[in-house]
Design a protein around this motif. Structure first.
Motif, PDB file in Angstrom:
ATOM      1  N   ALA A  70      13.017   4.868   7.166  1.00  0.00           N
ATOM      2  CA  ALA A  70      14.346   4.984   6.554  1.00  0.00           C
ATOM      3  C   ALA A  70      14.292   5.073   5.035  1.00  0.00           C
ATOM      4  O   ALA A  70      15.308   5.308   4.386  1.00  0.00           O
ATOM      5  N   GLN A  71      13.097   4.901   4.462  1.00  0.00           N
ATOM      6  CA  GLN A  71      13.005   4.807   3.007  1.00  0.00           C
ATOM      7  C   GLN A  71      13.331   6.118   2.301  1.00  0.00           C
ATOM      8  O   GLN A  71      14.183   6.179   1.439  1.00  0.00           O
ATOM      9  N   LYS A  72      12.642   7.210   2.653  1.00  0.00           N
ATOM     10  CA  LYS A  72      12.833   8.467   1.937  1.00  0.00           C
ATOM     11  C   LYS A  72      12.184   9.615   2.687  1.00  0.00           C
ATOM     12  O   LYS A  72      11.371   9.410   3.591  1.00  0.00           O
ATOM     13  N   HIS A  73      12.562  10.835   2.269  1.00  0.00           N
ATOM     14  CA  HIS A  73      12.029  12.028   2.924  1.00  0.00           C
ATOM     15  C   HIS A  73      10.557  12.223   2.577  1.00  0.00           C
ATOM     16  O   HIS A  73       9.736  12.528   3.441  1.00  0.00           O
ATOM     17  N   GLU A  74      10.219  12.039   1.300  1.00  0.00           N
ATOM     18  CA  GLU A  74       8.834  12.194   0.867  1.00  0.00           C
ATOM     19  C   GLU A  74       8.128  10.842   0.889  1.00  0.00           C
ATOM     20  O   GLU A  74       8.687   9.833   0.483  1.00  0.00           O
ATOM     21  N   VAL A  75       6.895  10.853   1.368  1.00  0.00           N
ATOM     22  CA  VAL A  75       6.116   9.624   1.503  1.00  0.00           C
ATOM     23  C   VAL A  75       4.800   9.800   0.760  1.00  0.00           C
ATOM     24  O   VAL A  75       4.150  10.838   0.892  1.00  0.00           O
ATOM     25  N   SER A  76       4.405   8.813  -0.010  1.00  0.00           N
ATOM     26  CA  SER A  76       3.124   8.878  -0.709  1.00  0.00           C
ATOM     27  C   SER A  76       2.045   8.195   0.127  1.00  0.00           C
ATOM     28  O   SER A  76       2.335   7.463   1.076  1.00  0.00           O
ATOM     29  N   ILE A  77       0.799   8.456  -0.256  1.00  0.00           N
ATOM     30  CA  ILE A  77      -0.324   7.774   0.390  1.00  0.00           C
ATOM     31  C   ILE A  77      -0.149   6.257   0.281  1.00  0.00           C
ATOM     32  O   ILE A  77      -0.381   5.521   1.243  1.00  0.00           O
ATOM     33  N   ALA A  78       0.283   5.791  -0.886  1.00  0.00           N
ATOM     34  CA  ALA A  78       0.479   4.349  -1.083  1.00  0.00           C
ATOM     35  C   ALA A  78       1.536   3.803  -0.127  1.00  0.00           C
ATOM     36  O   ALA A  78       1.373   2.719   0.434  1.00  0.00           O
ATOM     37  N   ASP A  79       2.633   4.563   0.065  1.00  0.00           N
ATOM     38  CA  ASP A  79       3.677   4.140   1.005  1.00  0.00           C
ATOM     39  C   ASP A  79       3.105   3.977   2.412  1.00  0.00           C
ATOM     40  O   ASP A  79       3.354   2.986   3.100  1.00  0.00           O
ATOM     41  N   MET A  80       2.344   4.988   2.831  1.00  0.00           N
ATOM     42  CA  MET A  80       1.794   4.965   4.184  1.00  0.00           C
ATOM     43  C   MET A  80       0.799   3.816   4.358  1.00  0.00           C
ATOM     44  O   MET A  80       0.834   3.090   5.359  1.00  0.00           O
ATOM     45  N   LEU A  81      -0.082   3.634   3.381  1.00  0.00           N
ATOM     46  CA  LEU A  81      -1.075   2.568   3.487  1.00  0.00           C
ATOM     47  C   LEU A  81      -0.421   1.192   3.455  1.00  0.00           C
ATOM     48  O   LEU A  81      -0.842   0.282   4.175  1.00  0.00           O
ATOM     49  N   ASP A  82       0.606   1.036   2.631  1.00  0.00           N
ATOM     50  CA  ASP A  82       1.319  -0.245   2.598  1.00  0.00           C
ATOM     51  C   ASP A  82       1.964  -0.538   3.952  1.00  0.00           C
ATOM     52  O   ASP A  82       1.947  -1.675   4.430  1.00  0.00           O
ATOM     53  N   THR A  83       2.535   0.504   4.572  1.00  0.00           N
ATOM     54  CA  THR A  83       3.150   0.331   5.894  1.00  0.00           C
ATOM     55  C   THR A  83       2.115  -0.089   6.923  1.00  0.00           C
ATOM     56  O   THR A  83       2.314  -1.049   7.678  1.00  0.00           O
TER      57      THR A  83
END
Length: 235
Positions: A70-83
């Motif tokens: 739900a956060q945003k359309h674009e996802v960074s590597i950092a976002d994915m790794l944090d998840t």
């Protein structure tokens, strides 16, 4: 803390340490310091406790995925790794579920049904993350739609099997254990990351220096060097 909470807390600890099958209701009652009759008053069986802990785990699991998507359309590597660091940490907190998954689903068929029915939901959540990486320019958009599906299958498989592998082969601190298998999860994506994606991954790894193996940094650099326009550069 209520008696039910104490029972769940003690059971989780025992299931993680001793395994679900080998832990008895008598052991749980002894740790909580209540009679077996009192234990049965709150939970009629060990299986009922296991189901409650699984439901608790699965709510937290779904919350992490839903918050991420739900956060945003674009996802960074950092976002994915944090998840996925949050998910792997959650797996570790309830490690008996993955370590004893086969025997657990035989004792509690409702768990098997939940996982089967929700499998596509988990695939869709991971597909959203990969699509977000591609939208951010950090992951190559595959020519074949089957490529994302293959990556998703591999990552789901690793996500559900790493604790069994770790229980046999890994010796070290829990945080190192989680990072080690998170590395393996990321390596499945490595060949498909763009140059900005590789740069972002290296930055993330450096920010968490000491938690990744030296070979992890070398592999990122290796894939960066394979890009024709970056043969003489390094990150």
């Amino acid at each position: 803390m209520t008696t039910k909470d104490l029972i769940l807390q003690a059971s989780l600890c025992l299931f993680n340490q001793e395994g679900f099958e080998t832990t008895s209701a008598r052991q749980i009652a002894r740790v909580v310091r209540i009679s077996q009759g009192n234990l049965r008053y709150h939970y009629p069986s060990k299986e009922a406790i296991g189901q409650q802990l699984f439901d608790q785990f699965y709510r937290e699991y779904c919350d992490i995925l839903e918050t991420s998507s739900a956060q945003k359309h674009e996802v960074s590597i950092a976002d994915m790794l944090d998840t996925y660091l949050k998910l792997f940490t959650l797996y570790d907190e309830y490690r008996f579920i993955l370590q004893d998954l086969w025997s657990l689903t035989r004792s509690l068929p409702a768990i098997k049904k939940t996982l089967q029915l929700d499998y596509e939901k988990r695939r869709a959540a991971l597909a959203e993350l990969l699509a977000g990486l591609a939208a951010a320019g950090q992951l190559e958009t595959p020519d074949s739609p089957g490529l994302f599906e293959a990556i998703i299958s591999q990552q789901l498989f690793l996500g559900e099997c790493w604790l069994s592998h770790s229980g046999i082969y890994f010796e070290g601190e829990p945080e190192q254990e989680i990072r080690r298998y998170l590395e393996q999860w990321v390596l499945l994506l490595l060949p498909y990351l763009t140059v900005p994606g590789l740069e972002a991954l290296m930055e993330y790894a450096r920010e968490h220096a000491g938690t990744f193996q030296p070979e992890f940094y070398q592999l990122i650099q290796f894939h960066f060097d394979r890009r024709p326009s970056h043969e003489s550069e390094s990150i």
